[in-house]
Design an enzyme around this catalytic site. Sequence first.
Site, PDB file in Angstrom:
ATOM      1  N   GLY A 298       4.289  -5.614 -19.954  1.00 45.47           N
ATOM      2  CA  GLY A 298       4.035  -5.897 -18.546  1.00 45.47           C
ATOM      3  C   GLY A 298       3.296  -4.738 -17.896  1.00 45.47           C
ATOM      4  O   GLY A 298       2.355  -4.922 -17.136  1.00 45.47           O
ATOM      5  N   GLU A 335       7.585   1.428 -12.936  1.00 40.94           N
ATOM      6  CA  GLU A 335       6.747   2.410 -13.639  1.00 40.94           C
ATOM      7  C   GLU A 335       6.751   3.752 -12.918  1.00 40.94           C
ATOM      8  O   GLU A 335       6.714   4.804 -13.552  1.00 40.94           O
ATOM      9  CB  GLU A 335       5.318   1.890 -13.774  1.00 40.94           C
ATOM     10  CG  GLU A 335       5.191   0.573 -14.537  1.00 40.94           C
ATOM     11  CD  GLU A 335       5.890   0.563 -15.876  1.00 40.94           C
ATOM     12  OE1 GLU A 335       5.993   1.636 -16.507  1.00 40.94           O
ATOM     13  OE2 GLU A 335       6.362  -0.512 -16.282  1.00 40.94           O
ATOM     14  N   HIS A 338       9.752   5.799 -13.703  1.00 41.78           N
ATOM     15  CA  HIS A 338       9.602   6.480 -15.002  1.00 41.78           C
ATOM     16  C   HIS A 338       8.878   7.816 -14.887  1.00 41.78           C
ATOM     17  O   HIS A 338       9.008   8.661 -15.769  1.00 41.78           O
ATOM     18  CB  HIS A 338       8.777   5.613 -15.951  1.00 41.78           C
ATOM     19  CG  HIS A 338       9.550   4.565 -16.680  1.00 41.78           C
ATOM     20  ND1 HIS A 338      10.735   4.817 -17.316  1.00 41.78           N
ATOM     21  CD2 HIS A 338       9.264   3.258 -16.923  1.00 41.78           C
ATOM     22  CE1 HIS A 338      11.159   3.691 -17.905  1.00 41.78           C
ATOM     23  NE2 HIS A 338      10.298   2.736 -17.682  1.00 41.78           N
TER      24      HIS A 338
HETATM   25 ZN   LIG Z   1      10.135   0.793 -18.406  1.00 40.90          ZN
END
Ligand SMILES: [Zn+2]
Length: 904
Positions: A298, A335, A338
Amino acid sequence: MVLWRGLVAGVLVCGVGAAQRLPGGVRPEHYSLRIAPDLKAATFVGSETIEVVLDAAASAITLNAAEIEFVSVTASVEGQKQIPFGNDKQEKNDKQDGLTGQNGQTAAVTLDAAKEQATFTFANALPAGPVTLRIAYTGILNDKLRGFYLSKTKLRSYGVTQFEATDARRAFPSFDEPALKATFDVTLVVDEGDTAISNTRIVSDKPGPAAGKHTIAFAPTPKMSTYLVAWLVGDFACTKGKADGVPIRACSTPDKVRETRFALDAAKWTLHYYDQYFGIKYPMAKLDMVAIPDFEAGAMENFGCITYRETEMLVDKKDGAIAGKKEVAETVAHEMAHQWFGDMVTPVWWDNLWLNEGFATWMESKAAARWHPEWKYEQDVAVELDETLELDAQATTRAVRTRAETPAEIDEMFDGIAYGKAGAVIGMVENWVGEEIFRNGVHEYLAAHLYGNATAEDFWGTQARVSGLPVDQVMEGLVAQPGVPLVAVSQTGDGSAAEAVEGRFLLSRPRPAEPDATRDLPLDQRNPAIFYRWVIPICNRSTGTPVCHVLFAGQPPLVLPRNAATPFLYANSGDKGYYRTNYAAGELAAIVAHAETGLTPPERIGLLGDRWALMHGGQGTVGEFLDLALAVKQDPNATVLDSALGKVETIGRTIATDGDRARLDAVVRQEFGPVYAGLGAPGKREPWERAELRETLFEALGEAGDPAVLAQAERVAKELFAGHKAGANAEDSAIVDAAVALAAAKGDAEMYDKLVRVGRNTADPDLKEDTLRLLTRFQAPALVARTLEYAVSDEVRSQDSWTLIALLLTRRETQEQAWGFVEQRWAAIQRKATVNSGARIVEATGAFCSAERRDEVASFFAAHRVEAAERTLAKSIDSIDDCIRLRAAQEPELRRWLDAHQGP
Ligand SMILES: [Zn+2]
């Protein structure tokens, strides 16, 4: 990384491969990479300098390399000076030394393709301490969506990267393990007119070295893992913004740049929120986000350079559907989380991947919900929790933390357990210790390990210390042991409630009665089938404030006195707990009576999930479940209703005979028809949630054969394909997607052709994907055959090919034909395969419900082994067995309920 949620659920058991870790003794400190891709020839030329430190004198160095051809390798030790980061200087060095090295010695290179390793052997041993490796090599731009690969549009090719988990080694020889962090400077030689994007900002851009080329050099990165390096080459176009002083760009192929604005807004908001939340500023000098036409996952959290599948990032800011915006906002938040959790602080090894993915999964909805509270993410989170609990209640589930050594084993770790269960456990802990205390724990953990690596123990140890609560015991129990705890709520003689952790909840296998002889051994030596040492925080709620306490598995029940203020007692406040709850009959009746007035929507979703699972596990009947589903039929939340109706649909697909299915459909029409009618005609601008409710009911009634709904669906689809604007009137606009899906089920070749043309001609990635999905709705055998052939044709991107086949495999009406195709055309499917697509097809076979198909699936995939799918196959077989048992147990119960409900 965000998994592509096309179908993904999750996976299980353990195949132990040979260890493929590097031998150690060599520490990389800095990589200088100069990459010159040839997009037309699909190749690239690389020159690389790696500064390493040897722990001891050695005559051989082993690192990772795959699909790399070495031209020359030298090592030099004299001078000890760092190769300057600037590439002009490096070029000069290269010229002085020559790549074969006048002041270095040349290595003999041996390759171990199976281990994806190369060993450089030197005639004279290299001394302990710093050594400079200079490597000249060539590689290929593959079409498998991993490493350095080609992504194509109608106009041109792009050179892009995807390195997680173990594919940096396909782009540059490297010490490709997460703990072997280093700094990087990247230089790209690209065609005139093209640009390049990488982790850091551009520091120089000069013409040459050849005519028609220019050379772009990027600033050195902070210390980071190899799997987070990225570079992208092409004519990307970007929209630009800024948050907390950090420049942010959202980029795509030039034709789609208008659709990047929403993601840019999301990133701007999220960056500021995370700066505050983590108490640590976003560490890079810029953030780029890039939508890529061919992308396996994704999205991917490359440090400072996040890459996305187009549908996960691009959405029209003005006219895009709320569902699409919700997904983009969540993916961006995932994201970006992260960048702290994973990029700045990285797990030592892939067995603790869940620390990354669990945290980002939990954080994505927390951040997005803070940005847009009106989008009700808490209901989506409840649905995801229910799906994860379902997955984890299979006998073949795995522990969150599982041994993974080979690339295939590591790939298989990216599943519903690493994401869903780990995320849910983190959410449960936050709910229990409190938001602010938990945030302090997160800050301390990150601050202690910045630019380094950490383990699970580091995380839960910090949280336990900061909160003063046994977070370590709670998390270890749920992370190191597989499965779902079952909490029982019973009634004592005086009317008090009594709560206890009863043991492991399994969908099918009865819990063994014998005492566990292994219960006092260390966790990994205990008999996982028998006793589980869980420590579970339970937050109870009635009409007042929730009260939490901790239950220890195997301990006597905890008695909770009742009074007038507790007309019911719901043992999972906010639906944050990672367990199933089984209530004594009187307790359940009180909860059901208050379901619509006393429970929150997430709690109602949790209650539906618990009752469904308990029925599946043999502790309830399908009739009891249907009664509950009907009790919430007036729920104003589409997500709650969708939860109930989805399970009713599953009953029709798996438990019911053809005759009973028709009767169940009649019940759906009779019970939900008036609810739909009660919505009335939509206003001009209907709130999105009410539109979703309308569409949910419309689709369910259509699936149940409601003639008025089907007639409307056919009319809307006809108008749409005749070129009218989709849902031109308000009446139709909410239901247009469902209408086309319903019409397609009965659609003919003419409609099919029109749909193919729509998909072919549109540049909108969402519409393209929708049309692909709609093709799988057609049920006429000749059209199903066309969809299957289409899936393996060159017209469909590899990233989408498997989705078509998997969807056809999961639908009752098409699964037999799709399975025949898989058996006969496996070679063609393989030709289109990407890293994970084979596993997704194996996963989809779990939708069968007969012993005959189970045996065929088992023997077919034993003969045609699929990479990184061992656990997935075991899980699919398990799912089929679960379904067979469910049908055998509940088919007579369903008939009894239907007889009672509407007469025989
Ligand atoms: Zn991830």
